[in-house]
Design an enzyme around this catalytic site. Sequence first.
Site, mmCIF file in Angstrom:
data_model
loop_
_atom_site.group_PDB
_atom_site.id
_atom_site.type_symbol
_atom_site.label_atom_id
_atom_site.label_comp_id
_atom_site.label_asym_id
_atom_site.label_seq_id
_atom_site.Cartn_x
_atom_site.Cartn_y
_atom_site.Cartn_z
ATOM 1 N N ASP A 198 -34.869 30.577 71.247
ATOM 2 C CA ASP A 198 -35.902 31.554 70.885
ATOM 3 C C ASP A 198 -36.230 31.361 69.404
ATOM 4 O O ASP A 198 -35.310 31.223 68.588
ATOM 5 C CB ASP A 198 -35.355 32.978 71.102
ATOM 6 C CG ASP A 198 -36.453 33.973 71.475
ATOM 7 O OD1 ASP A 198 -37.594 33.776 71.027
ATOM 8 O OD2 ASP A 198 -36.151 34.948 72.189
ATOM 9 N N HIS A 228 -44.414 30.345 65.416
ATOM 10 C CA HIS A 228 -43.480 31.417 65.793
ATOM 11 C C HIS A 228 -42.336 30.914 66.657
ATOM 12 O O HIS A 228 -41.316 31.583 66.795
ATOM 13 C CB HIS A 228 -44.234 32.526 66.537
ATOM 14 C CG HIS A 228 -45.166 33.286 65.644
ATOM 15 N ND1 HIS A 228 -44.895 34.565 65.201
ATOM 16 C CD2 HIS A 228 -46.333 32.937 65.068
ATOM 17 C CE1 HIS A 228 -45.872 34.975 64.417
ATOM 18 N NE2 HIS A 228 -46.766 34.012 64.310
HETATM 19 P P1 ADP Z 1 -41.350 36.858 72.682
HETATM 20 O O1 ADP Z 1 -42.129 36.713 71.444
HETATM 21 O O2 ADP Z 1 -40.857 35.564 73.249
HETATM 22 O O3 ADP Z 1 -42.020 37.673 73.719
HETATM 23 P P2 ADP Z 1 -39.706 38.694 71.135
HETATM 24 O O4 ADP Z 1 -38.406 39.328 71.470
HETATM 25 O O5 ADP Z 1 -39.781 38.085 69.800
HETATM 26 O O6 ADP Z 1 -40.018 37.657 72.298
HETATM 27 O O7 ADP Z 1 -40.870 39.768 71.210
HETATM 28 C C1 ADP Z 1 -41.108 40.530 72.349
HETATM 29 C C2 ADP Z 1 -41.949 41.726 71.965
HETATM 30 O O8 ADP Z 1 -42.500 42.277 73.160
HETATM 31 C C3 ADP Z 1 -41.134 42.816 71.291
HETATM 32 O O9 ADP Z 1 -41.886 43.416 70.262
HETATM 33 C C4 ADP Z 1 -40.869 43.797 72.428
HETATM 34 O O10 ADP Z 1 -40.763 45.147 72.017
HETATM 35 C C5 ADP Z 1 -42.100 43.623 73.290
HETATM 36 N N1 ADP Z 1 -41.740 43.899 74.697
HETATM 37 C C6 ADP Z 1 -40.752 43.350 75.413
HETATM 38 N N2 ADP Z 1 -40.680 43.880 76.645
HETATM 39 C C7 ADP Z 1 -41.639 44.792 76.699
HETATM 40 C C8 ADP Z 1 -42.080 45.690 77.710
HETATM 41 N N3 ADP Z 1 -41.514 45.756 78.926
HETATM 42 N N4 ADP Z 1 -43.093 46.492 77.412
HETATM 43 C C9 ADP Z 1 -43.693 46.430 76.205
HETATM 44 N N5 ADP Z 1 -43.326 45.614 75.224
HETATM 45 C C10 ADP Z 1 -42.318 44.793 75.453
HETATM 46 C C1 G6P Z 2 -44.424 34.298 72.211
HETATM 47 C C2 G6P Z 2 -45.403 33.368 71.543
HETATM 48 C C3 G6P Z 2 -46.715 34.104 71.285
HETATM 49 C C4 G6P Z 2 -47.231 34.719 72.569
HETATM 50 C C5 G6P Z 2 -46.165 35.610 73.207
HETATM 51 C C6 G6P Z 2 -46.598 36.214 74.534
HETATM 52 O O1 G6P Z 2 -44.153 35.312 71.326
HETATM 53 O O2 G6P Z 2 -44.851 32.864 70.338
HETATM 54 O O3 G6P Z 2 -47.673 33.227 70.736
HETATM 55 O O4 G6P Z 2 -48.410 35.465 72.339
HETATM 56 O O5 G6P Z 2 -44.989 34.854 73.408
HETATM 57 O O6 G6P Z 2 -47.035 35.227 75.406
HETATM 58 P P1 G6P Z 2 -48.507 35.195 76.006
HETATM 59 O O7 G6P Z 2 -48.601 33.883 76.700
HETATM 60 O O8 G6P Z 2 -48.575 36.366 76.931
HETATM 61 O O9 G6P Z 2 -49.467 35.353 74.885
#
Ligand code: ADP
Ligand code: G6P
Length: 484
Positions: free
Chosen positions: A371, A162
């Site tokens: 990202d 991912h």
């Molecule tokens: P990452 O995978 O690095 O966290 P992404 O933008 O791809 O970044 O995905 C983040 C996910 O987490 C999204 O589906 C978003 O809606 C969710 N998210 C981000 N901030 C919050 C929050 N404060 N509360 C709940 N969900 C969140």
């Molecule tokens: C990114 C990574 C995921 C991970 C998520 C949240 O999306 O690609 O594998 O689950 O961040 O991070 P965490 O360490 O809380 O699982």
Amino acid sequence: MRQSSLVVVANRLPLDDNAAPDGACEWRRSPGGLASALHAILQKTPATWVGWGGRVGPAPSLPDIGSLRLRPVALSEPELRGYYEGFANSTLWPLYHDAVEQPVFDRGWWEAYRDVNRRFAEAAAEVVEPGGAIWVQDYHLQLVPGLLRELRPDVLIGFFLHVPFPPPELFMQLPRRIELVRGMLGADLVGFQRPQAAHNVAQLAVKLLGAEVTANDQITVDGRTVRTGAFPVSIDVAEMQALAARPDVRHHAEQLRADLGRPRRVLLSVDRLDYTKGIEHRLTAYDELLRDGRVKVRDTVMVQVAVPSRERVDSYRVLRDRIEGEVGRINGEYGRVGETAIHYLNQPFDRADLAALYQTADVMVVTPLRDGMNLVAKEYVAARADASGALVLSEFAGAAAEFEDAFLVNPHDVDGLKETLLQAMEADPADLARRMAAMRAHLSSHDIIAWARAYLTALDGTGRVAAGLGRSVRARGRAAGLRR
Ligand code: ADP
Ligand code: G6P
């Protein structure tokens, strides 16, 4: 032991076992893009998800979610430190994100990473049906495909990363580089967000393992050919669309705007609190716009949602302190009574609240330094049913390859970022509508179901594994509002 024809293996289960204030167990949807993406498809598919429940100690027993079985894997405190906080999130995560934070190479972590990968592989091997498919996810579990090939040579093995895969010259810094490339290449199909990642792995396979590669990055190693490809991940478009259409969500969005003082413009950012997300660069740009008088707190409000993440890792704690200090300074300097420059929310929100926030935002500011994809950008686009709103998007997010109509920006260039923010704030509504309609049209045919279907069909070559997934938004003909 019940077995499934499709087994997904990811570090985290889609539910987190959070301790409630009274010590009771409280289930909550896990944060982050991977959980959001897979949860959306798997709850409707007969499958088993092997993962960690979010707490140290023995594995809890978990209820099924719809047709999805959960198979928890236990982690001890030292394993959590060595495998998750250490090798996965202090070595691989920063290295894979352009080393925007210095990766730590601590020799003590490797053993835990290897042992925990073995435990995940054994759990998956136990619950997969003969001749079934196992789909391994992300950088935490890079050794699992190789281990599975030894344990269950009868099943199809997929791996999807991912996050970005770094250029070979960065990856070569890793002390365990050979094991990591070999582990991943235990899969039949290795999927990435971007084609460049596949080129990088192919080059490394030649250099480190003496593999042979074709022009389209198929890799032959140890007498076996591993296919690779780009499969950009997406979101549950139908879910976000339905949330955004709900009267209570619309009402909440109006209420939020009123609570913010009915400003002329609302800027919004939603991130895990992570150094890859470029939050500090963004704050610097906004601070300078306020200082130069090009943005006034009187008519513009910024909302920064930063959900707590990996809080036991030093670099994340330090980052949080720095960001909170900076937000406090900016608000102290430019805010007035009843007029806050930046609303900072360090808390999780449910999906409906996020949909309301997206609807409130005139400008969505998504400016990670690097990202893999960034699903927040896609969620914003899906939530804008009236095709209004501006998306400012980093060139270094995977999503930029799909959203050429966003206001693309290099977040390292603070002057460029300031100009792009102003351009988005002042854009002509007709131009915004054209851009948003184009992005929505793309998203409607590239939702999470389309992603899973494309990957799984490439994995088994027949579409058999993907058969239970349902149809994408466009295929279901429910996307009238999303079409051009
Ligand atoms: P990452 O995978 O690095 O966290 P992404 O933008 O791809 O970044 O995905 C983040 C996910 O987490 C999204 O589906 C978003 O809606 C969710 N998210 C981000 N901030 C919050 C929050 N404060 N509360 C709940 N969900 C969140
Ligand atoms: C990114 C990574 C995921 C991970 C998520 C949240 O999306 O690609 O594998 O689950 O961040 O991070 P965490 O360490 O809380 O699982």
